[in-house]
Design a protein around this motif. Structure first.
Motif, PDB file in Angstrom:
ATOM      1  N   VAL A  46     -19.929  63.433  46.847  1.00 42.50           N
ATOM      2  CA  VAL A  46     -19.452  64.238  47.981  1.00 42.50           C
ATOM      3  C   VAL A  46     -17.937  64.116  48.057  1.00 42.50           C
ATOM      4  O   VAL A  46     -17.400  63.008  48.112  1.00 42.50           O
ATOM      5  N   PHE A  47     -17.232  65.249  48.061  1.00 40.67           N
ATOM      6  CA  PHE A  47     -15.777  65.222  48.169  1.00 40.67           C
ATOM      7  C   PHE A  47     -15.286  66.609  48.588  1.00 40.67           C
ATOM      8  O   PHE A  47     -16.052  67.571  48.650  1.00 40.67           O
ATOM      9  N   THR A  48     -14.002  66.709  48.866  1.00 43.06           N
ATOM     10  CA  THR A  48     -13.405  67.968  49.296  1.00 43.06           C
ATOM     11  C   THR A  48     -12.009  68.093  48.690  1.00 43.06           C
ATOM     12  O   THR A  48     -11.395  67.089  48.309  1.00 43.06           O
ATOM     13  N   PHE A  49     -11.521  69.327  48.598  1.00 41.39           N
ATOM     14  CA  PHE A  49     -10.162  69.568  48.111  1.00 41.39           C
ATOM     15  C   PHE A  49      -9.199  69.834  49.271  1.00 41.39           C
ATOM     16  O   PHE A  49      -8.021  70.078  49.047  1.00 41.39           O
ATOM     17  N   LYS A  50      -9.713  69.749  50.496  1.00 40.16           N
ATOM     18  CA  LYS A  50      -8.868  69.969  51.669  1.00 40.16           C
ATOM     19  C   LYS A  50      -8.138  68.675  52.022  1.00 40.16           C
ATOM     20  O   LYS A  50      -8.748  67.633  52.201  1.00 40.16           O
ATOM     21  N   ILE A  51      -6.808  68.763  52.120  1.00 41.77           N
ATOM     22  CA  ILE A  51      -5.989  67.576  52.364  1.00 41.77           C
ATOM     23  C   ILE A  51      -6.317  66.980  53.729  1.00 41.77           C
ATOM     24  O   ILE A  51      -6.325  67.669  54.749  1.00 41.77           O
ATOM     25  N   SER A  52      -6.583  65.669  53.736  1.00 46.75           N
ATOM     26  CA  SER A  52      -6.988  64.985  54.965  1.00 46.75           C
ATOM     27  C   SER A  52      -5.786  64.351  55.664  1.00 46.75           C
ATOM     28  O   SER A  52      -4.690  64.216  55.098  1.00 46.75           O
ATOM     29  N   SER A  53      -6.008  63.902  56.890  1.00 45.58           N
ATOM     30  CA  SER A  53      -4.962  63.217  57.652  1.00 45.58           C
ATOM     31  C   SER A  53      -4.598  61.884  57.016  1.00 45.58           C
ATOM     32  O   SER A  53      -3.445  61.443  57.078  1.00 45.58           O
ATOM     33  N   VAL A  54      -5.569  61.228  56.384  1.00 40.32           N
ATOM     34  CA  VAL A  54      -5.299  59.949  55.719  1.00 40.32           C
ATOM     35  C   VAL A  54      -4.342  60.151  54.547  1.00 40.32           C
ATOM     36  O   VAL A  54      -3.403  59.367  54.343  1.00 40.32           O
ATOM     37  N   THR A  55      -4.566  61.207  53.781  1.00 45.04           N
ATOM     38  CA  THR A  55      -3.675  61.498  52.653  1.00 45.04           C
ATOM     39  C   THR A  55      -2.257  61.789  53.146  1.00 45.04           C
ATOM     40  O   THR A  55      -1.276  61.320  52.562  1.00 45.04           O
ATOM     41  N   ARG A  56      -2.147  62.563  54.218  1.00 42.71           N
ATOM     42  CA  ARG A  56      -0.816  62.867  54.754  1.00 42.71           C
ATOM     43  C   ARG A  56      -0.104  61.591  55.193  1.00 42.71           C
ATOM     44  O   ARG A  56       1.093  61.425  54.978  1.00 42.71           O
ATOM     45  N   ARG A  57      -0.867  60.691  55.811  1.00 46.19           N
ATOM     46  CA  ARG A  57      -0.262  59.471  56.319  1.00 46.19           C
ATOM     47  C   ARG A  57       0.129  58.505  55.196  1.00 46.19           C
ATOM     48  O   ARG A  57       1.144  57.808  55.288  1.00 46.19           O
ATOM     49  N   LEU A  58      -0.677  58.452  54.124  1.00 44.82           N
ATOM     50  CA  LEU A  58      -0.451  57.487  53.053  1.00 44.82           C
ATOM     51  C   LEU A  58       0.318  58.077  51.875  1.00 44.82           C
ATOM     52  O   LEU A  58       0.571  57.366  50.891  1.00 44.82           O
ATOM     53  N   ALA A  59       0.678  59.350  51.960  1.00 42.93           N
ATOM     54  CA  ALA A  59       1.267  60.041  50.804  1.00 42.93           C
ATOM     55  C   ALA A  59       2.472  59.309  50.228  1.00 42.93           C
ATOM     56  O   ALA A  59       2.575  59.108  49.010  1.00 42.93           O
ATOM     57  N   SER A  60       3.404  58.894  51.083  1.00 42.68           N
ATOM     58  CA  SER A  60       4.618  58.245  50.580  1.00 42.68           C
ATOM     59  C   SER A  60       4.299  56.931  49.880  1.00 42.68           C
ATOM     60  O   SER A  60       4.871  56.615  48.824  1.00 42.68           O
ATOM     61  N   LYS A  61       3.370  56.148  50.443  1.00 43.13           N
ATOM     62  CA  LYS A  61       2.981  54.884  49.817  1.00 43.13           C
ATOM     63  C   LYS A  61       2.282  55.118  48.480  1.00 43.13           C
ATOM     64  O   LYS A  61       2.512  54.388  47.511  1.00 43.13           O
ATOM     65  N   ALA A  90       4.386  55.864  41.146  1.00 39.15           N
ATOM     66  CA  ALA A  90       5.632  55.926  40.378  1.00 39.15           C
ATOM     67  C   ALA A  90       5.960  54.583  39.743  1.00 39.15           C
ATOM     68  O   ALA A  90       6.528  54.514  38.649  1.00 39.15           O
ATOM     69  N   THR A  91       5.582  53.503  40.430  1.00 37.24           N
ATOM     70  CA  THR A  91       5.866  52.165  39.916  1.00 37.24           C
ATOM     71  C   THR A  91       4.951  51.796  38.754  1.00 37.24           C
ATOM     72  O   THR A  91       5.390  51.224  37.752  1.00 37.24           O
ATOM     73  N   LEU A  92       3.682  52.151  38.858  1.00 39.39           N
ATOM     74  CA  LEU A  92       2.693  51.661  37.903  1.00 39.39           C
ATOM     75  C   LEU A  92       2.358  52.620  36.769  1.00 39.39           C
ATOM     76  O   LEU A  92       1.847  52.193  35.736  1.00 39.39           O
ATOM     77  N   TYR A  93       2.618  53.906  36.930  1.00 33.60           N
ATOM     78  CA  TYR A  93       2.152  54.884  35.935  1.00 33.60           C
ATOM     79  C   TYR A  93       2.773  54.633  34.562  1.00 33.60           C
ATOM     80  O   TYR A  93       2.074  54.599  33.547  1.00 33.60           O
ATOM     81  N   LEU A  94       4.081  54.457  34.514  1.00 34.55           N
ATOM     82  CA  LEU A  94       4.747  54.223  33.239  1.00 34.55           C
ATOM     83  C   LEU A  94       4.203  52.979  32.553  1.00 34.55           C
ATOM     84  O   LEU A  94       3.934  52.977  31.348  1.00 34.55           O
ATOM     85  N   GLY A  95       4.011  51.930  33.346  1.00 37.05           N
ATOM     86  CA  GLY A  95       3.482  50.692  32.784  1.00 37.05           C
ATOM     87  C   GLY A  95       2.080  50.875  32.234  1.00 37.05           C
ATOM     88  O   GLY A  95       1.733  50.329  31.178  1.00 37.05           O
ATOM     89  N   ALA A  96       1.255  51.647  32.955  1.00 34.95           N
ATOM     90  CA  ALA A  96      -0.117  51.884  32.506  1.00 34.95           C
ATOM     91  C   ALA A  96      -0.138  52.634  31.175  1.00 34.95           C
ATOM     92  O   ALA A  96      -0.899  52.294  30.263  1.00 34.95           O
ATOM     93  N   VAL A  97       0.711  53.660  31.060  1.00 34.74           N
ATOM     94  CA  VAL A  97       0.773  54.445  29.822  1.00 34.74           C
ATOM     95  C   VAL A  97       1.278  53.577  28.676  1.00 34.74           C
ATOM     96  O   VAL A  97       0.703  53.575  27.576  1.00 34.74           O
ATOM     97  N   MET A  98       2.348  52.824  28.923  1.00 29.36           N
ATOM     98  CA  MET A  98       2.887  51.944  27.879  1.00 29.36           C
ATOM     99  C   MET A  98       1.855  50.896  27.464  1.00 29.36           C
ATOM    100  O   MET A  98       1.745  50.549  26.288  1.00 29.36           O
ATOM    101  N   GLY A  99       1.104  50.401  28.449  1.00 30.34           N
ATOM    102  CA  GLY A  99       0.093  49.405  28.147  1.00 30.34           C
ATOM    103  C   GLY A  99      -0.982  49.939  27.212  1.00 30.34           C
ATOM    104  O   GLY A  99      -1.357  49.286  26.235  1.00 30.34           O
TER     105      GLY A  99
END
Length: 494
Positions: free
Chosen positions: A206-221, A227-236
């Motif tokens: 069960v899921f939705t593509f409609k942006i929720s209030s939780v996503t809006r609140r946590l978006a910056s985090k 941004a911090t971990l993606y490069l490391g994950a790819v390099m790993g």
């Protein structure tokens, strides 16, 4: 706690069953299938792993980190995190698929001479990578639903059973190579479909593509975290697979599978690591929360002692019996080139296990960025070292590169914990265990028995008796002593 314990026991059992089936499959491939063909399928996995790391755009790590907020604050129909992950994965995979076409000429130049099967079956990598990507995506989603047994069963047992079945169909001539490759490219599709049906029946799909209030609140985090971990994950992921890709490119798929076979043998040393890590993480997290540094130091030393004791036992058993084992298996001559690789990678695993759970200690603390940057250093070393040392020493160079980069990684973590907290994993008991192991090895290595079967059995019994016996007599490992006492009590009851 009872549910967690029961699931841990069941998942560990599934892992051991899967490892056993995988060992049978690897042996069949080594004995009955052309190493170049076996190497092709390992190449498929290496490429798919890299495509997965690139295609998910870091979204799966974000889901694993932030899903508890969605679970606590939103009902299932309004949780948009899976929908967002799927959108990122689809977008990333479209870009990676474009990359398959753009870099086709480069692949032909790099692999066309030594690994012609890669060029011949190049486009089968696309469906294989697609199904791999989305199986791992829903595997992680299933874990976040606290439904871990089914994906573990599929990955550890189901995948290996399917591999074994396809291998037998090919060996018996029922499948030709083209049909074998086609079926193999769909193998994760079978696992994905099974997992989706399971999640649907559990009412978790069960899921939705409609942006929720939780996503809006946590978006910056979430963006900062990604941004911090993606490069490391790819390099790993690239660092973990660069050895196979570089070997296949310059020395052929056959030699790539020889390296994979040697890696599988050395992996025997790591069997208890998963369970020890799984047990230690929540305990370490609580100890950090309670600021109980003495508990952390105790876990650090005990994990190092236990893992080092086991690693030395298995590594030296493998190495003292390597010639007898190869003689019994009667493998093709090409696999003899993997013996030095087994030694180097085995030594690497012993060093890794001797550091205990220092990675988990840092990862569960407020200093998790140290773990991230130390991984960047490891991966930054592994990639150029693999390429350079392979040119000098062949597949032994790849093994040396992995040994050097992992040792540097371990030293960085060790140094941080020592200078920051004065945490120390080793004691005099560590040195005594090493002395017992080395002396036992030379005693057993001096035993010359022409029959490989008798040699393997006799040497192993003598070494285990010497090693375990002296550790018990001098009480050098609490876990070994407690494990022995538990077994002895059960035997006495019977």
């Amino acid at each position: 706690m009872g549910i967690i314990r029961n699931q841990s026991i069941k998942s560990s059992l599934l892992t051991y069953i899967g490892f056993g089936i995988g060992a049978i499959n690897t042996l069949l491939l080594a004995k009955l299938i052309d190493p170049n063909i076996a190497g092709l399928f390992r190449f498929f996995v290496s490429v798919a792993t890299i495509v997965f790391a690139l295609s998910n755009l870091g979204s799966i790590s974000v889901m694993n980190k932030f899903y508890p907020y969605y679970r606590d604050l939103l009902p299932p129909p309004r949780r948009d995190i899976l929908g967002l992950v799927l959108m990122f994965c689809i977008t990333g995979f479209i870009l990676c698929t474009a990359g398959f076409f753009i870099f086709e000429d480069l692949v032909i130049r790099k692999f066309g001479t030594k690994s012609t099967l890669v060029v011949e079956y190049y486009y089968f990598l696309i469906p294989f990578s697609f199904f791999y990507l989305f199986f791992v995506t829903f595997e992680n989603y299933s874990y976040n639903q606290f439904k871990s047994l089914m994906p573990i069963a599929l990955k550890e047992v189901g995948l290996r059973v399917l591999n074994l079945g396809l291998g037998l169909l090919f060996i018996t001539g029922i499948l030709r190579l083209s049909g074998f490759v086609w079926a193999y490219s769909m193998i994760y599709g079978v696992l994905l479909l099974t997992l989706l049906v399971y999640l649907y029946r559990q009412r978790d799909l069960v899921f939705t593509f409609k942006i929720s209030s939780v996503t809006r609140r946590l978006a910056s985090k979430m963006i900062t975290f990604n941004a911090t971990l993606y490069l490391g994950a790819v390099m790993g992921v690239i660092a973990q697979n660069i050895d196979n890709l570089s070997i296949s490119s310059t020395q052929g798929l056959g030699m790539g599978f020889v390296f994979e076979f040697s890696t599988y043998v050395a992996t025997l040393i790591l069997i208890p690591q998963r369970s020890i890590i799984a047990i230690s993480i929540p305990v370490l997290a609580k100890a950090w929360k309670d600021r109980d540094r003495s508990a952390i130091q105790s876990i650090y030393r005990r994990s190092s002692n236990t893992m080092f004791s086991y690693a030395l036992l298995v590594f030296l058993l493998i190495w003292m019996n390597i010639d007898a084992g190869f003689s019994i298996l009667a493998l093709d001559e090409i696999y003899n080139q993997g013996k030095p690789v087994i030694f180097i990678l085995g030594a690497m695993r012993v060093i890794e296990m001797s550091f205990g759970v220092n990675s988990q200690i840092i990862g569960t603390s407020n200093y998790w960025r140290v773990q991230f940057f130390s991984e960047l250093v490891q991966f930054g070393l592994a990639i150029p070292l693999n390429i350079y040392l392979m040119r000098l020493f062949g597949i032994q160079g790849n093994a040396l590169a992995n040994l050097l980069s992992l040792t540097v990684f371990g030293i960085i973590r060790y140094s941080f914990l020592w200078f920051k907290f004065r945490f120390q994993p080793w004691t005099l008991h560590t040195f005594y265990i090493l002395c017992i192991a080395v002396s036992g090895y030379f005693i057993c290595a001096s035993i010359n028995i022409p029959n490989p079967y008798v040699s393997l059995i006799f040497r192993s019994i003598v070494f285990v008796a010497w090693y375990i016996g002296l550790i018990l007599i001098f009480k050098l490992s609490n876990d070994v002593t407690e494990g022995w006492n538990m077994v002895w009590k059960r035997l006495k009851r019977q």
